[in-house]
Design a protein around this motif. Structure first.
Motif, PDB file in Angstrom:
ATOM      1  N   SER A 118      31.423  31.314  39.064  1.00 11.54           N
ATOM      2  CA  SER A 118      32.520  31.768  38.208  1.00 11.54           C
ATOM      3  C   SER A 118      33.282  32.914  38.870  1.00 11.54           C
ATOM      4  O   SER A 118      34.511  32.978  38.820  1.00 11.54           O
ATOM      5  CB  SER A 118      31.969  32.187  36.850  1.00 11.54           C
ATOM      6  OG  SER A 118      32.986  32.684  36.038  1.00 11.54           O
ATOM      7  N   ASN A 119      32.548  33.831  39.500  1.00  8.67           N
ATOM      8  CA  ASN A 119      33.190  34.944  40.217  1.00  8.67           C
ATOM      9  C   ASN A 119      34.041  34.433  41.373  1.00  8.67           C
ATOM     10  O   ASN A 119      35.161  34.910  41.592  1.00  8.67           O
ATOM     11  CB  ASN A 119      32.150  35.934  40.739  1.00  8.67           C
ATOM     12  CG  ASN A 119      31.519  36.753  39.642  1.00  8.67           C
ATOM     13  OD1 ASN A 119      32.089  36.911  38.567  1.00  8.67           O
ATOM     14  ND2 ASN A 119      30.328  37.257  39.896  1.00  8.67           N
ATOM     15  N   ILE A 120      33.527  33.466  42.112  1.00  3.54           N
ATOM     16  CA  ILE A 120      34.291  32.867  43.213  1.00  3.54           C
ATOM     17  C   ILE A 120      35.574  32.245  42.663  1.00  3.54           C
ATOM     18  O   ILE A 120      36.651  32.402  43.235  1.00  3.54           O
ATOM     19  CB  ILE A 120      33.449  31.824  43.973  1.00  3.54           C
ATOM     20  CG1 ILE A 120      32.303  32.513  44.725  1.00  3.54           C
ATOM     21  CG2 ILE A 120      34.310  31.021  44.949  1.00  3.54           C
ATOM     22  CD1 ILE A 120      31.251  31.554  45.273  1.00  3.54           C
ATOM     23  N   SER A 121      35.447  31.572  41.546  1.00  2.00           N
ATOM     24  CA  SER A 121      36.610  30.942  40.925  1.00  2.00           C
ATOM     25  C   SER A 121      37.652  31.980  40.509  1.00  2.00           C
ATOM     26  O   SER A 121      38.850  31.802  40.733  1.00  2.00           O
ATOM     27  CB  SER A 121      36.160  30.122  39.718  1.00  2.00           C
ATOM     28  OG  SER A 121      37.244  29.499  39.099  1.00  2.00           O
ATOM     29  N   GLN A 122      37.199  33.071  39.915  1.00  3.45           N
ATOM     30  CA  GLN A 122      38.134  34.117  39.492  1.00  3.45           C
ATOM     31  C   GLN A 122      38.843  34.748  40.679  1.00  3.45           C
ATOM     32  O   GLN A 122      40.055  34.980  40.643  1.00  3.45           O
ATOM     33  CB  GLN A 122      37.392  35.187  38.693  1.00  3.45           C
ATOM     34  CG  GLN A 122      37.004  34.720  37.313  1.00  3.45           C
ATOM     35  CD  GLN A 122      36.163  35.747  36.573  1.00  3.45           C
ATOM     36  OE1 GLN A 122      35.683  36.718  37.145  1.00  3.45           O
ATOM     37  NE2 GLN A 122      35.983  35.526  35.281  1.00  3.45           N
ATOM     38  N   TYR A 123      38.105  35.035  41.735  1.00  4.18           N
ATOM     39  CA  TYR A 123      38.730  35.614  42.921  1.00  4.18           C
ATOM     40  C   TYR A 123      39.691  34.622  43.574  1.00  4.18           C
ATOM     41  O   TYR A 123      40.717  35.023  44.128  1.00  4.18           O
ATOM     42  CB  TYR A 123      37.672  36.063  43.940  1.00  4.18           C
ATOM     43  CG  TYR A 123      37.082  37.420  43.645  1.00  4.18           C
ATOM     44  CD1 TYR A 123      37.852  38.574  43.717  1.00  4.18           C
ATOM     45  CD2 TYR A 123      35.742  37.559  43.317  1.00  4.18           C
ATOM     46  CE1 TYR A 123      37.312  39.823  43.454  1.00  4.18           C
ATOM     47  CE2 TYR A 123      35.195  38.807  43.047  1.00  4.18           C
ATOM     48  CZ  TYR A 123      35.981  39.931  43.121  1.00  4.18           C
ATOM     49  OH  TYR A 123      35.452  41.165  42.867  1.00  4.18           O
ATOM     50  N   THR A 124      39.372  33.355  43.516  1.00  5.19           N
ATOM     51  CA  THR A 124      40.244  32.338  44.103  1.00  5.19           C
ATOM     52  C   THR A 124      41.601  32.328  43.412  1.00  5.19           C
ATOM     53  O   THR A 124      42.625  32.067  44.049  1.00  5.19           O
ATOM     54  CB  THR A 124      39.570  30.948  44.035  1.00  5.19           C
ATOM     55  OG1 THR A 124      38.368  31.001  44.822  1.00  5.19           O
ATOM     56  CG2 THR A 124      40.459  29.854  44.559  1.00  5.19           C
ATOM     57  N   GLU A 125      41.633  32.641  42.132  1.00  8.40           N
ATOM     58  CA  GLU A 125      42.911  32.700  41.408  1.00  8.40           C
ATOM     59  C   GLU A 125      43.829  33.774  41.982  1.00  8.40           C
ATOM     60  O   GLU A 125      45.052  33.664  41.873  1.00  8.40           O
ATOM     61  CB  GLU A 125      42.669  32.931  39.918  1.00  8.40           C
ATOM     62  CG  GLU A 125      41.993  31.779  39.217  1.00  8.40           C
ATOM     63  CD  GLU A 125      42.709  30.458  39.387  1.00  8.40           C
ATOM     64  OE1 GLU A 125      43.956  30.413  39.264  1.00  8.40           O
ATOM     65  OE2 GLU A 125      42.029  29.455  39.676  1.00  8.40           O
ATOM     66  N   ASP A 126      43.258  34.803  42.602  1.00 12.88           N
ATOM     67  CA  ASP A 126      44.084  35.850  43.201  1.00 12.88           C
ATOM     68  C   ASP A 126      44.894  35.327  44.388  1.00 12.88           C
ATOM     69  O   ASP A 126      45.945  35.891  44.716  1.00 12.88           O
ATOM     70  CB  ASP A 126      43.221  37.042  43.628  1.00 12.88           C
ATOM     71  CG  ASP A 126      42.670  37.810  42.435  1.00 12.88           C
ATOM     72  OD1 ASP A 126      43.191  37.630  41.311  1.00 12.88           O
ATOM     73  OD2 ASP A 126      41.705  38.578  42.617  1.00 12.88           O
ATOM     74  N   PHE A 127      44.426  34.278  45.044  1.00  8.11           N
ATOM     75  CA  PHE A 127      45.197  33.678  46.135  1.00  8.11           C
ATOM     76  C   PHE A 127      46.529  33.149  45.613  1.00  8.11           C
ATOM     77  O   PHE A 127      47.546  33.213  46.292  1.00  8.11           O
ATOM     78  CB  PHE A 127      44.423  32.535  46.807  1.00  8.11           C
ATOM     79  CG  PHE A 127      43.321  33.001  47.714  1.00  8.11           C
ATOM     80  CD1 PHE A 127      43.554  33.905  48.739  1.00  8.11           C
ATOM     81  CD2 PHE A 127      42.044  32.516  47.557  1.00  8.11           C
ATOM     82  CE1 PHE A 127      42.533  34.321  49.578  1.00  8.11           C
ATOM     83  CE2 PHE A 127      41.012  32.918  48.390  1.00  8.11           C
ATOM     84  CZ  PHE A 127      41.260  33.828  49.404  1.00  8.11           C
ATOM     85  N   THR A 128      46.504  32.618  44.403  1.00 14.15           N
ATOM     86  CA  THR A 128      47.726  32.068  43.814  1.00 14.15           C
ATOM     87  C   THR A 128      48.768  33.172  43.635  1.00 14.15           C
ATOM     88  O   THR A 128      49.948  32.979  43.923  1.00 14.15           O
ATOM     89  CB  THR A 128      47.400  31.409  42.453  1.00 14.15           C
ATOM     90  OG1 THR A 128      46.361  30.458  42.654  1.00 14.15           O
ATOM     91  CG2 THR A 128      48.600  30.726  41.874  1.00 14.15           C
ATOM     92  N   LYS A 129      48.312  34.321  43.174  1.00 12.04           N
ATOM     93  CA  LYS A 129      49.235  35.447  42.994  1.00 12.04           C
ATOM     94  C   LYS A 129      49.776  35.914  44.347  1.00 12.04           C
ATOM     95  O   LYS A 129      50.955  36.259  44.466  1.00 12.04           O
ATOM     96  CB  LYS A 129      48.526  36.594  42.278  1.00 12.04           C
ATOM     97  CG  LYS A 129      49.431  37.730  41.906  1.00 12.04           C
ATOM     98  CD  LYS A 129      48.692  38.747  41.064  1.00 12.04           C
ATOM     99  CE  LYS A 129      49.584  39.907  40.704  1.00 12.04           C
ATOM    100  NZ  LYS A 129      48.863  40.908  39.913  1.00 12.04           N
ATOM    101  N   MET A 130      48.930  35.902  45.378  1.00 15.22           N
ATOM    102  CA  MET A 130      49.398  36.289  46.710  1.00 15.22           C
ATOM    103  C   MET A 130      50.450  35.319  47.222  1.00 15.22           C
ATOM    104  O   MET A 130      51.437  35.728  47.838  1.00 15.22           O
ATOM    105  CB  MET A 130      48.229  36.351  47.692  1.00 15.22           C
ATOM    106  CG  MET A 130      47.460  37.599  47.603  1.00 15.22           C
ATOM    107  SD  MET A 130      46.236  37.658  48.923  1.00 15.22           S
ATOM    108  CE  MET A 130      45.389  39.113  48.416  1.00 15.22           C
ATOM    109  N   ARG A 131      50.246  34.037  46.972  1.00 17.79           N
ATOM    110  CA  ARG A 131      51.251  33.056  47.388  1.00 17.79           C
ATOM    111  C   ARG A 131      52.577  33.327  46.681  1.00 17.79           C
ATOM    112  O   ARG A 131      53.646  33.210  47.284  1.00 17.79           O
ATOM    113  CB  ARG A 131      50.777  31.632  47.083  1.00 17.79           C
ATOM    114  CG  ARG A 131      49.670  31.154  47.999  1.00 17.79           C
ATOM    115  CD  ARG A 131      49.355  29.680  47.858  1.00 17.79           C
ATOM    116  NE  ARG A 131      48.888  29.298  46.534  1.00 17.79           N
ATOM    117  CZ  ARG A 131      49.572  28.511  45.678  1.00 17.79           C
ATOM    118  NH1 ARG A 131      50.726  28.022  46.001  1.00 17.79           N
ATOM    119  NH2 ARG A 131      49.057  28.215  44.502  1.00 17.79           N
ATOM    120  N   ALA A 132      52.505  33.701  45.407  1.00 15.20           N
ATOM    121  CA  ALA A 132      53.725  34.007  44.652  1.00 15.20           C
ATOM    122  C   ALA A 132      54.405  35.260  45.222  1.00 15.20           C
ATOM    123  O   ALA A 132      55.641  35.319  45.305  1.00 15.20           O
ATOM    124  CB  ALA A 132      53.402  34.196  43.180  1.00 15.20           C
TER     125      ALA A 132
END
Length: 176
Positions: A118-132
């Motif tokens: 779950s932690n890996i999944s949450q941190y992975t969502e931060d990549f989306t914000k970086m792409r934005a």
């Protein structure tokens, strides 16, 4: 009157031909097509990049100075990768524990693995914000931004694939 009888004859002929058609023939409800589509969707669980989120003004602060803005994103990227790598290590430890633990210890290891995934999944969502954040730069993107964007996209896809596979595996191993 003659037109109505011709129309009725045509409709009757179509109805009879539909009843006599082979099983694969599409019906008015398109039942065969719907089931084939649903089967295809169930069989194919693709992993893809998440859509870009809306950004707050503070997320694009300094975008007019591309060099400084990219330095900030690069620093955030390095921090994020460090945090994700730690979560992967913790997840790996929990998964290894599951291979030797039994009973109550196995259940605790399994729960720990779930938490770390779950932690890996949450941190992975931060990549989306970086792409934005990178997308907020004017086009065409500078070379450094294109390279970082490609790295972020690759990491995000890799993580999403890992998460999907491990969720399936943990579901299979779930203690009763």
């Amino acid at each position: 009157m003659k037109r109505i009888s011709i129309l009725k004859t045509i409709l009757l002929g179509l109805a009879i031909s539909a009843c006599a058609a082979p099983e694969e023939w599409p019906t008015v409800s398109f039942g065969n097509d719907i089931s084939a589509t649903n089967d295809g969707l169930d069989a194919r669980l693709e992993v893809s990049l998440a859509p870009l989120p809306s950004l707050l003004p503070e997320d694009t602060l300094g975008v007019e100075n591309t060099t400084a803005y990219m330095k900030t994103i690069n620093a955030d990227y390095r921090t994020l990768v460090t945090n994700i790598n730690r979560r992967f290590e913790d997840y790996s430890k929990a998964r290894k524990s599951m291979t030797v633990d039994t009973g109550e210890d196995f259940a605790e290891s399994w729960l720990g693995a779930q938490m770390e995934l779950s932690n890996i999944s949450q941190y992975t969502e931060d990549f989306t914000k970086m792409r934005a954040r990178i997308a907020a730069l004017d086009s065409p993107l500078p070379e450094a931004a294109r390279v970082l964007l490609a790295r972020i996209e690759a990491q995000e896809l890799q993580n999403r694939l890992f998460i999907r596979e491990e969720k399936l595996e943990l579901a299979r191993l779930e203690p009763s």
